[in-house]
Design a protein around this motif. Structure first.
Motif, PDB file in Angstrom:
ATOM      1  N   ASN A   1     -18.297   6.126   6.345  1.00  0.00           N
ATOM      2  CA  ASN A   1     -17.067   5.953   5.619  1.00  0.00           C
ATOM      3  C   ASN A   1     -16.184   7.201   5.767  1.00  0.00           C
ATOM      4  OD1 ASN A   1     -18.596   3.828   4.601  1.00  0.00           O
ATOM      5  ND2 ASN A   1     -19.255   4.789   2.594  1.00  0.00           N
ATOM      6  N   PHE A   2     -16.499   8.001   6.426  1.00  0.00           N
ATOM      7  CA  PHE A   2     -15.732   9.198   6.681  1.00  0.00           C
ATOM      8  C   PHE A   2     -14.151   9.096   7.273  1.00  0.00           C
ATOM      9  CE2 PHE A   2     -13.904  13.598   7.327  1.00  0.00           C
ATOM     10  CZ  PHE A   2     -13.826  14.075   6.075  1.00  0.00           C
ATOM     11  N   MET A   3     -14.368   8.239   8.218  1.00  0.00           N
ATOM     12  CA  MET A   3     -12.953   7.918   8.988  1.00  0.00           C
ATOM     13  C   MET A   3     -12.054   7.148   8.100  1.00  0.00           C
ATOM     14  SD  MET A   3     -11.396   7.632  11.903  1.00  0.00           S
ATOM     15  CE  MET A   3     -12.512   7.627  13.462  1.00  0.00           C
ATOM     16  N   GLU A   4     -12.562   6.013   7.457  1.00  0.00           N
ATOM     17  CA  GLU A   4     -11.783   5.517   6.467  1.00  0.00           C
ATOM     18  C   GLU A   4     -11.216   6.379   5.295  1.00  0.00           C
ATOM     19  OE1 GLU A   4     -12.768   1.611   5.132  1.00  0.00           O
ATOM     20  OE2 GLU A   4     -11.445   1.537   3.397  1.00  0.00           O
ATOM     21  N   PHE A   5     -12.078   7.051   4.528  1.00  0.00           N
ATOM     22  CA  PHE A   5     -11.752   8.423   3.788  1.00  0.00           C
ATOM     23  C   PHE A   5     -10.624   8.988   4.067  1.00  0.00           C
ATOM     24  CE2 PHE A   5     -12.300  12.426   2.419  1.00  0.00           C
ATOM     25  CZ  PHE A   5     -12.131  12.400   1.217  1.00  0.00           C
ATOM     26  N   LEU A   6     -10.550   9.502   5.533  1.00  0.00           N
ATOM     27  CA  LEU A   6      -9.704  10.326   5.904  1.00  0.00           C
ATOM     28  C   LEU A   6      -8.481   9.711   6.095  1.00  0.00           C
ATOM     29  CD1 LEU A   6      -9.832  13.348   7.056  1.00  0.00           C
ATOM     30  CD2 LEU A   6     -10.379  12.561   9.084  1.00  0.00           C
ATOM     31  N   VAL A   7      -8.241   8.597   6.676  1.00  0.00           N
ATOM     32  CA  VAL A   7      -7.076   7.873   6.981  1.00  0.00           C
ATOM     33  C   VAL A   7      -6.576   7.400   5.582  1.00  0.00           C
ATOM     34  CG1 VAL A   7      -5.954   5.541   7.768  1.00  0.00           C
ATOM     35  CG2 VAL A   7      -7.865   6.924   9.146  1.00  0.00           C
ATOM     36  N   ARG A   8      -7.103   7.166   4.532  1.00  0.00           N
ATOM     37  CA  ARG A   8      -6.823   6.711   3.174  1.00  0.00           C
ATOM     38  C   ARG A   8      -6.241   8.348   2.519  1.00  0.00           C
ATOM     39  NH1 ARG A   8      -7.196   1.731   1.565  1.00  0.00           N
ATOM     40  NH2 ARG A   8      -8.770   0.556   2.298  1.00  0.00           N
ATOM     41  N   GLN A   9      -6.954   9.190   2.663  1.00  0.00           N
ATOM     42  CA  GLN A   9      -6.316  10.353   2.150  1.00  0.00           C
ATOM     43  C   GLN A   9      -5.054  10.775   2.948  1.00  0.00           C
ATOM     44  OE1 GLN A   9      -7.412  12.310  -0.377  1.00  0.00           O
ATOM     45  NE2 GLN A   9      -8.795  10.523  -0.768  1.00  0.00           N
ATOM     46  N   GLU A  10      -5.006  10.812   4.146  1.00  0.00           N
ATOM     47  CA  GLU A  10      -3.865  11.207   5.057  1.00  0.00           C
ATOM     48  C   GLU A  10      -2.701  10.198   4.963  1.00  0.00           C
ATOM     49  OE1 GLU A  10      -3.823  14.313   7.062  1.00  0.00           O
ATOM     50  OE2 GLU A  10      -5.688  14.559   6.076  1.00  0.00           O
ATOM     51  N   THR A  11      -2.870   9.037   4.386  1.00  0.00           N
ATOM     52  CA  THR A  11      -1.937   8.039   4.097  1.00  0.00           C
ATOM     53  C   THR A  11      -1.627   7.864   2.976  1.00  0.00           C
ATOM     54  OG1 THR A  11      -3.155   6.045   4.589  1.00  0.00           O
ATOM     55  CG2 THR A  11      -2.090   7.001   6.407  1.00  0.00           C
ATOM     56  N   ALA A  12      -1.880   8.521   1.863  1.00  0.00           N
ATOM     57  CA  ALA A  12      -2.176   8.301   0.484  1.00  0.00           C
ATOM     58  C   ALA A  12      -0.686   7.792  -0.108  1.00  0.00           C
ATOM     59  CB  ALA A  12      -2.623   9.306  -0.275  1.00  0.00           C
ATOM     60  N   VAL A  13       0.188   8.395   0.701  1.00  0.00           N
ATOM     61  CA  VAL A  13       1.612   8.190   0.146  1.00  0.00           C
ATOM     62  C   VAL A  13       2.028   6.696   0.418  1.00  0.00           C
ATOM     63  CG1 VAL A  13       3.002  10.199   0.688  1.00  0.00           C
ATOM     64  CG2 VAL A  13       2.328   9.010   2.455  1.00  0.00           C
ATOM     65  N   LEU A  14       1.177   5.963   1.210  1.00  0.00           N
ATOM     66  CA  LEU A  14       1.640   4.694   1.358  1.00  0.00           C
ATOM     67  C   LEU A  14       1.199   3.715   0.100  1.00  0.00           C
ATOM     68  CD1 LEU A  14       0.811   4.171   5.132  1.00  0.00           C
ATOM     69  CD2 LEU A  14       3.059   4.561   4.089  1.00  0.00           C
ATOM     70  N   GLY A  15       0.139   4.321  -0.592  1.00  0.00           N
ATOM     71  CA  GLY A  15      -0.425   3.543  -1.712  1.00  0.00           C
ATOM     72  C   GLY A  15      -1.859   3.275  -1.602  1.00  0.00           C
ATOM     73  N   GLU A  16      -2.435   3.008  -2.634  1.00  0.00           N
ATOM     74  CA  GLU A  16      -3.864   2.720  -2.532  1.00  0.00           C
ATOM     75  C   GLU A  16      -4.455   1.525  -1.997  1.00  0.00           C
ATOM     76  OE1 GLU A  16      -6.731   4.404  -3.793  1.00  0.00           O
ATOM     77  OE2 GLU A  16      -5.255   6.038  -3.674  1.00  0.00           O
ATOM     78  N   SER A  17      -3.507   0.451  -1.982  1.00  0.00           N
ATOM     79  CA  SER A  17      -3.930  -0.678  -1.508  1.00  0.00           C
ATOM     80  C   SER A  17      -3.878  -1.017   0.065  1.00  0.00           C
ATOM     81  CB  SER A  17      -2.942  -2.060  -2.255  1.00  0.00           C
ATOM     82  OG  SER A  17      -1.580  -1.643  -1.843  1.00  0.00           O
ATOM     83  N   LEU A  18      -3.833  -0.151   0.844  1.00  0.00           N
ATOM     84  CA  LEU A  18      -3.594   0.037   2.158  1.00  0.00           C
ATOM     85  C   LEU A  18      -4.935  -1.054   2.645  1.00  0.00           C
ATOM     86  CD1 LEU A  18      -1.763   1.517   3.975  1.00  0.00           C
ATOM     87  CD2 LEU A  18      -3.524   2.987   4.516  1.00  0.00           C
ATOM     88  N   ASP A  19      -4.335  -2.105   3.443  1.00  0.00           N
ATOM     89  CA  ASP A  19      -5.486  -2.946   4.093  1.00  0.00           C
ATOM     90  C   ASP A  19      -5.984  -2.676   5.423  1.00  0.00           C
ATOM     91  OD1 ASP A  19      -7.007  -4.860   4.551  1.00  0.00           O
ATOM     92  OD2 ASP A  19      -5.489  -6.541   4.897  1.00  0.00           O
ATOM     93  N   LEU A  20      -6.969  -1.634   5.561  1.00  0.00           N
ATOM     94  CA  LEU A  20      -7.358  -1.475   6.839  1.00  0.00           C
ATOM     95  C   LEU A  20      -8.291  -2.159   7.672  1.00  0.00           C
ATOM     96  CD1 LEU A  20      -8.009   2.296   5.725  1.00  0.00           C
ATOM     97  CD2 LEU A  20      -5.915   1.570   6.801  1.00  0.00           C
ATOM     98  N   GLU A  21      -8.523  -3.379   7.145  1.00  0.00           N
ATOM     99  CA  GLU A  21      -9.353  -4.469   7.770  1.00  0.00           C
ATOM    100  C   GLU A  21      -9.022  -4.656   9.151  1.00  0.00           C
ATOM    101  OE1 GLU A  21     -12.007  -5.735   6.046  1.00  0.00           O
ATOM    102  OE2 GLU A  21     -12.890  -6.519   7.900  1.00  0.00           O
ATOM    103  N   GLY A  22      -9.817  -4.264  10.086  1.00  0.00           N
ATOM    104  CA  GLY A  22      -9.657  -4.663  11.506  1.00  0.00           C
ATOM    105  C   GLY A  22      -8.687  -3.725  12.262  1.00  0.00           C
ATOM    106  N   ILE A  23      -8.185  -2.679  11.684  1.00  0.00           N
ATOM    107  CA  ILE A  23      -7.417  -1.767  12.231  1.00  0.00           C
ATOM    108  C   ILE A  23      -7.984  -0.645  12.997  1.00  0.00           C
ATOM    109  CG2 ILE A  23      -5.450   0.082  11.532  1.00  0.00           C
ATOM    110  CD1 ILE A  23      -4.571  -1.731   9.792  1.00  0.00           C
ATOM    111  N   ASP A  24      -7.598  -0.048  13.861  1.00  0.00           N
ATOM    112  CA  ASP A  24      -8.399   0.899  14.958  1.00  0.00           C
ATOM    113  C   ASP A  24      -8.049   2.400  13.958  1.00  0.00           C
ATOM    114  OD1 ASP A  24      -9.188   2.861  16.474  1.00  0.00           O
ATOM    115  OD2 ASP A  24      -8.020   2.098  18.229  1.00  0.00           O
ATOM    116  N   LEU A  25      -8.807   2.561  13.165  1.00  0.00           N
ATOM    117  CA  LEU A  25      -8.730   3.801  12.425  1.00  0.00           C
ATOM    118  C   LEU A  25      -8.525   5.127  13.398  1.00  0.00           C
ATOM    119  CD1 LEU A  25     -11.362   3.232   9.642  1.00  0.00           C
ATOM    120  CD2 LEU A  25      -8.550   2.946   9.539  1.00  0.00           C
ATOM    121  N   SER A  26      -9.271   5.104  14.334  1.00  0.00           N
ATOM    122  CA  SER A  26      -9.287   6.454  15.113  1.00  0.00           C
ATOM    123  C   SER A  26      -7.866   6.488  15.759  1.00  0.00           C
ATOM    124  CB  SER A  26     -10.227   6.593  16.437  1.00  0.00           C
ATOM    125  OG  SER A  26     -10.359   5.406  17.075  1.00  0.00           O
TER     126      SER A  26
END
Ligand code: ATP
Ligand code: MG
Length: 447
Positions: A416-441
């Motif tokens: 879970n940490f990768m998604e957590f990190l991306v959500r934290q770092e992109t928090a300005v974009l809002g909570e509802s970020l859909d990260l399904e199928g996205i290359d998080l790294s």
């Protein structure tokens, strides 16, 4: 200082703290080159001395004064490459690449070696990004190669570079020019430096490239090549300019540019800055239609450029352009006690396998000292792992900037940490970020 702890004059160390700038530039130039169809070629650091004597030219400063040449233990004369074109053309010939689809487009990032007087922007070991396009004679090729360099500067946000352009004609039209130059320099013979005196007979155009103040000031009033080039060379030059106009690439014609290699023909160019001192040429290149033949091949009109990445970095610094600095450590896990240390080793291994920059204690430090270290290495998040946390299967992850804490399940942290990190770092974009199928790294690399 003792010799063993002092680098050789004119060489540089690039320390880990700074290397991200070089890595960013290297990645950028290769990416941009790829868009133009240039693929990387790697050739040896040393070659037969004769290759450079023939490929760079006997009357050039590089061959006459600057090469690192030595005999190896087998008695062969070897030279550390002073530039990249000769080696690339040698490889083109040796591997029969002229039989492949032309033009062949090569690019490379290489260290070059020249015995020059070290000063700002001039080193004895320096890196060049170079491109070579072999088997393209039309003016569109010149414009394309120039536009590649131009795009690199534009991408990096560099401003104020002047593109200086000239045509030095072909061997035919240069005959008349050589005569005119000879006539001119004959009258100044007493003032020329000894090297240029020798060039007067063999290759008077080289005098225009001389760095000695006297020769270069005499050169200023010498006849200009553009008054001597033949109709075909002139039409070629006009067409190059027309392509550049069409591509909105600004340039000035500078009839004094002749470039440092003997086999340049027609278009020559430099990107020059006034912001990094006397060594202002960040990129220099041109057409060398005679080189492949000179090295024993067919007539293969070709061209390229060399860009000094060290000078480019100086320019970025002068313009205060910041390059993205990757995070050294996304999560630092601070174990308390031996048991926790084993657990931490296992967790960071899983995190790393998932693409996270994770570190833990490897020197047996106290918790306080570990936190100090985590701070020094710029860890984004820290996690203290003690026996309690292990027993509960949960631990707190703390944001080192904001101080905010988040509880996480130890068994799920690697997932879970990768998604957590991306959500934290992109928090300005809002909570509802859909990260399904996205290359998080990939995203992580950008933020
Ligand atoms: P200069 O006129 O500065 O000596 P050059 O004509 O010898 O340059 P090229 O052989 O065309 O240079 O090399 C291409 C580029 O490599 C230069 O424009 C410069 O950015 C870089 N370069 C050349 N020599 C050095 C050096 N000694 N140290 C650092 N960079 C260099
Ligand atoms: Mg030079």
């Amino acid at each position: 200082m003792a010799l063993v702890t002092k680098a050789i004059k004119g060489t540089q160390d690039i320390l880990p703290e700074e290397i991200y700038k070089n890595q960013f530039i290297e990645q950028t130039v290769l990416d941009i080159a790829r868009k133009f169809g240039f693929r990387e070629i790697r050739t040896p650091v040393f070659e037969h001395t004769e290759l450079f004597q023939r490929g760079v030219g006997e009357t050039t400063d590089v061959v006459q004064k600057e090469m690192y040449t030595f005999d190896d233990k087998g008695g062969r004369s070897i030279t550390l490459r002073p530039e990249g074109t000769a080696g690339a053309v040698r490889a083109f010939l040796e591997h029969g690449l002229f039989n492949e689809a032309l033009p062949q487009k090569f690019c490379y990032l290489i260290n070059c070696y020249r015995y020059e007087k070290p000063q700002a922007g001039r080193w004895r070991e320096f890196q060049q990004f170079g491109v070579e396009m072999l088997g393209a004679g039309a003016p569109a090729a010149d414009a394309e190669v120039i536009s590649l360099a131009n795009e690199i500067f534009a991408f990096l946000g560099v401003e104020g570079l002047e593109l200086q352009l000239n045509s030095i004609g072909c061997p035919e039209c240069r005959k008349n020019y050589h005569n005119a130059l000879k006539e001119y320099f004959e009258t100044k013979k007493d003032e020329l430096c000894p090297t240029c005196l020798g060039r007067l007979e063999k290759n008077p155009m080289r005098i225009l490239d001389c760095k000695s103040p006297v020769c270069s000031s005499i050169g200023k009033d010498a006849p200009a090549i553009l008054d001597y080039i033949c109709d075909e060379c002139s039409a070629h030059f006009e067409s190059v300019k027309k392509y550049l106009d069409k591509m909105n690439i600004e340039y000035v014609v500078n009839p004094r540019i002749v470039r440092g290699l003997d086999y340049y023909t027609r278009t020559v160019f430099e990107f020059v800055s006034t912001q990094i001192g006397a060594q202002g040429t960040v990129c220099g290149g041109g057409r060398y239609d005679g080189l492949v033949e000179e090295l024993g091949g067919q007539h293969v009109p070709s061209l390229g450029f060399g860009m000094g990445t060290g000078r480019l970095l100086m320019l970025l610094e002068a313009q205060e352009i910041e390059l993205p600095k990757p995070s050294g450590c996304d999560l630092y896990i601070a174990p308390m006690g031996e048991n926790a240390s084993y657990e931490a080793a296992a967790i960071v291994a899983d995190l790393r396998a998932g693409g996270i920059g994770a570190q833990t204690d490897v020197v047996g430090r106290s918790l306080k000292a570990q936190m100090k270290y985590a701070d020094k290495i710029g860890a984004k998040y820290t996690m203290v792992l003690g026996d309690d946390e292990i027993a509960q299967g949960k631990a707190k992850v703390k944001n080192m900037d904001s101080g905010e804490s988040f509880e996480m399940e130890l068994s799920e942290i690697a997932d879970n940490f990768m998604e957590f990190l991306v959500r934290q770092e992109t928090a300005v974009l809002g909570e509802s970020l859909d990260l399904e199928g996205i290359d998080l790294s990939a995203i992580l690399g950008q933020i």
